[in-house]
Design an enzyme around this catalytic site. Structure first.
Site, short mmCIF file in Angstrom:
data_model
loop_
_atom_site.label_atom_id
_atom_site.label_comp_id
_atom_site.label_asym_id
_atom_site.label_seq_id
_atom_site.Cartn_x
_atom_site.Cartn_y
_atom_site.Cartn_z
N HIS A 174 -13.79 4.16 -3.95
CA HIS A 174 -13.40 5.08 -5.03
C HIS A 174 -12.63 4.45 -6.16
CE1 HIS A 174 -9.53 5.04 -2.89
NE2 HIS A 174 -9.01 5.40 -4.04
C1 UD1 Z 1 -6.79 8.98 -7.56
C2 UD1 Z 1 -5.68 7.97 -7.83
C3 UD1 Z 1 -5.88 6.76 -6.92
C4 UD1 Z 1 -6.00 7.17 -5.47
C5 UD1 Z 1 -7.08 8.23 -5.32
C6 UD1 Z 1 -7.13 8.74 -3.90
C7 UD1 Z 1 -4.79 7.87 -10.11
C8 UD1 Z 1 -4.81 7.13 -11.39
N1 UD1 Z 1 -5.71 7.49 -9.21
O1 UD1 Z 1 -8.03 8.36 -7.93
O2 UD1 Z 1 -4.75 5.91 -7.05
O3 UD1 Z 1 -6.33 6.03 -4.71
O4 UD1 Z 1 -6.81 9.33 -6.19
O5 UD1 Z 1 -8.33 9.36 -3.61
O6 UD1 Z 1 -3.98 8.74 -9.93
N2 UD1 Z 1 -12.91 14.63 -8.57
C9 UD1 Z 1 -13.59 15.71 -8.08
N3 UD1 Z 1 -12.92 16.54 -7.23
C10 UD1 Z 1 -11.63 16.36 -6.87
C11 UD1 Z 1 -10.96 15.26 -7.39
C12 UD1 Z 1 -11.61 14.40 -8.24
O7 UD1 Z 1 -14.76 15.92 -8.39
O8 UD1 Z 1 -11.10 17.16 -6.09
C13 UD1 Z 1 -13.65 13.69 -9.47
C14 UD1 Z 1 -13.54 14.07 -10.95
O9 UD1 Z 1 -14.76 13.73 -11.54
C15 UD1 Z 1 -12.46 13.13 -11.44
C16 UD1 Z 1 -12.69 11.90 -10.58
O10 UD1 Z 1 -13.10 12.39 -9.32
O11 UD1 Z 1 -12.56 12.85 -12.81
C17 UD1 Z 1 -11.48 11.01 -10.42
O12 UD1 Z 1 -10.37 11.76 -9.93
P1 UD1 Z 1 -8.87 11.24 -10.23
O13 UD1 Z 1 -7.90 12.04 -9.47
O14 UD1 Z 1 -8.65 11.09 -11.70
O15 UD1 Z 1 -8.91 9.76 -9.68
P2 UD1 Z 1 -9.29 9.22 -8.24
O16 UD1 Z 1 -10.40 8.24 -8.40
O17 UD1 Z 1 -9.47 10.32 -7.30
N1 UDP Z 2 -9.61 9.98 3.99
C1 UDP Z 2 -10.11 11.16 4.53
N2 UDP Z 2 -11.43 11.49 4.31
C2 UDP Z 2 -12.26 10.70 3.58
C3 UDP Z 2 -11.74 9.49 3.04
C4 UDP Z 2 -10.41 9.18 3.24
O1 UDP Z 2 -9.38 11.89 5.22
O2 UDP Z 2 -13.44 11.06 3.41
C5 UDP Z 2 -8.19 9.64 4.23
C6 UDP Z 2 -7.97 8.32 4.89
O3 UDP Z 2 -8.04 8.43 6.30
C7 UDP Z 2 -6.59 7.94 4.40
C8 UDP Z 2 -6.55 8.53 3.01
O4 UDP Z 2 -7.56 9.52 2.96
O5 UDP Z 2 -5.60 8.55 5.19
C9 UDP Z 2 -6.81 7.47 1.98
O6 UDP Z 2 -7.01 8.08 0.74
P1 UDP Z 2 -7.87 7.43 -0.41
O7 UDP Z 2 -8.76 6.40 0.13
O8 UDP Z 2 -8.47 8.56 -1.16
O9 UDP Z 2 -6.75 6.81 -1.37
P2 UDP Z 2 -5.87 5.47 -1.35
O10 UDP Z 2 -5.25 5.32 -0.02
O11 UDP Z 2 -6.76 4.35 -1.74
O12 UDP Z 2 -4.88 5.72 -2.44
#
Ligand code: UD1
Ligand code: UDP
Length: 360
Positions: A206
């Site tokens: 991601h």
């Molecule tokens: C965010 C965090 C990242 C973290 C990750 C965990 C920032 C800058 N990034 O990244 O550090 O590792 O969360 O998962 O804060 N979207 C959906 N549904 C949702 C959420 C997101 O469709 O419920 C899609 C949208 O298109 C959105 C994109 O995902 O624009 C990115 O979501 P965003 O929260 O901006 O960043 P993450 O990649 O999730």
């Molecule tokens: N996770 C989850 N379901 C998924 C993917 C991740 O429950 O489909 C959990 C995972 O076990 C961990 C956390 O989400 O506890 C990690 O989050 P993510 O990878 O979104 O973000 P990061 O840790 O890189 O910030």
């Protein structure tokens, strides 16, 4: 004492569970949860509250997705209002997302003390939004709760040292210890996906640096496809990655792509995997908690002790063949035993410290 906790993204719900459980048994404390709405799909948010028994947030800001500046700015204004209403003793944030920075900055400007859990992590790559968020948050924090000595050292080099820096271990380890048995008992995910214990690779992707770079995303998808020729590969796909892969017209081939899964299913998938290939911070650590070798699809990691202990191997995901070869070569390769992330009582220590006043 009142703690206002700001959360918004998937890993923060999981981390928040550890503290919420301890707060529930500590009468002298109350915690008010604020959900920014950064993650909002049911399988990115609600499922974790249900499975982990986290109280419903008192405030749901409903901010949603936007560019970094717009998202962080909207959160900042909305959190400021909540702080003014609630007048907390502490504002607590986790990790390094935009929700983390918005919470910390809003509180610091109102002279409310900031507690940062998972402080001191560094990738030394300022192109990552997370690196900016964590540096800025650490520098406005009054209590820094740090998972590893390496992170304490990083803070020291930036002039952040003293009695307000606390090496407490990792709250994700607390949650993993609490939930590991329940996942084995309750999750049916291996049967549902027709997977056999120890006979598949689990992957998650991601990070912006992978999803927003067409060459890297293509290399990851093709590399996983190569592995899937000989060993099942299951990929619970983050919505960001799904969107980018669709836009690029990428085909996952034999890779078993599924929607994001809940926490119990996720840790069951981790426990049963032969190897985990990920760019997630949390998943790298969980691989170690369950003693599964991990290949990290990034140029660098904040969790360098996993690499040093032989549990984690970095691969820059720009070439599908190298990626697939690295995964194959790490199958069955265990690292050193040890206890890198504390003793599973990080949340208790954090609350004791906040109550004891050992902070700046
Ligand atoms: C965010 C965090 C990242 C973290 C990750 C965990 C920032 C800058 N990034 O990244 O550090 O590792 O969360 O998962 O804060 N979207 C959906 N549904 C949702 C959420 C997101 O469709 O419920 C899609 C949208 O298109 C959105 C994109 O995902 O624009 C990115 O979501 P965003 O929260 O901006 O960043 P993450 O990649 O999730
Ligand atoms: N996770 C989850 N379901 C998924 C993917 C991740 O429950 O489909 C959990 C995972 O076990 C961990 C956390 O989400 O506890 C990690 O989050 P993510 O990878 O979104 O973000 P990061 O840790 O890189 O910030």
């Amino acid at each position: 004492m009142k703690i206002l906790t700001v959360i918004g993204a998937r890993p923060q719900f999981i981390k928040a569970a550890a503290l919420a459980h301890e707060v529930a048994i500590t009468h002298s404390l109350s915690e008010v949860l604020v959900h920014t709405g950064q993650h909002y799909d049911a399988n990115m948010s609600d499922v974790f509250f249900e499975e982990l028994g986290i109280p419903a947030p008192a405030y749901h800001l409903g901010i949603g997705s936007a560019s970094h500046g717009a998202q962080t700015g909207e959160m900042l204004g909305a959190i400021e209002q909540v702080i003014q209403t609630e007048q907390p003793d502490w504002l607590l944030v986790y990790g390094d997302t935009n929700s983390t920075l918005a919470g910390a900055l809003a509180a610091a400007k109102l002279h409310v003390r900031v507690a940062h859990v998972e402080a001191g992590l560094r990738s030394f790559n300022k192109r990552m939004p997370e690196e900016l968020n964590r540096i800025l948050t650490d520098h406005v924090s009054d209590a820094l709760f740090v998972p590893t000595q390496t992170a304490v050292d990083h803070l020291g080099r930036e002039g952040i040292a003293g009695p307000h820096v606390h090496l407490v271990g990792d709250v994700m380890y607390d949650v993993a210890l609490n939930m590991a048995g329940r996942a084995r008992e309750r999750s049916q995910i291996l049967q549902d996906l027709n997977l056999s214990e120890g006979q598949y690779v689990l992957s998650t992707v991601h990070r912006a640096e992978n999803t927003n770079e067409p060459q890297r995303l293509k290399a990851i998808v093709e590399g996983l496809q190569q592995v899937a020729q000989t060993l099942p590969v299951v990929l619970p796909l983050h919505p960001r990655t799904r969107r980018m892969a669709t836009e690029q017209g990428l085909n996952f081939g034999a890779v078993q792509v599924v929607p994001p899964v809940g926490y119990l299913d996720m840790i069951r998938l981790e426990q049963g995997a032969a190897l985990i290939a990920t760019d997630s911070g949390g998943v790298q650590k969980e691989a170690y908690f369950y003693r599964v070798p991990c290949v990290t699809l990034r140029d660098e990691t904040e969790w360098t002790e996993l690499v040093a202990a032989g549990w984690n191997t970095l691969v820059t995901p720009t070439d599908a063949n190298t990626l697939a070869q690295t995964i194959r070569s790490r199958l069955g390769q265990a690292g050193q035993d040890g206890q890198l992330y504390g003793t599973g009582d990080a949340a208790r220590k954090i609350l004791d410290i906040l109550q004891g006043g050992l902070c700046r």
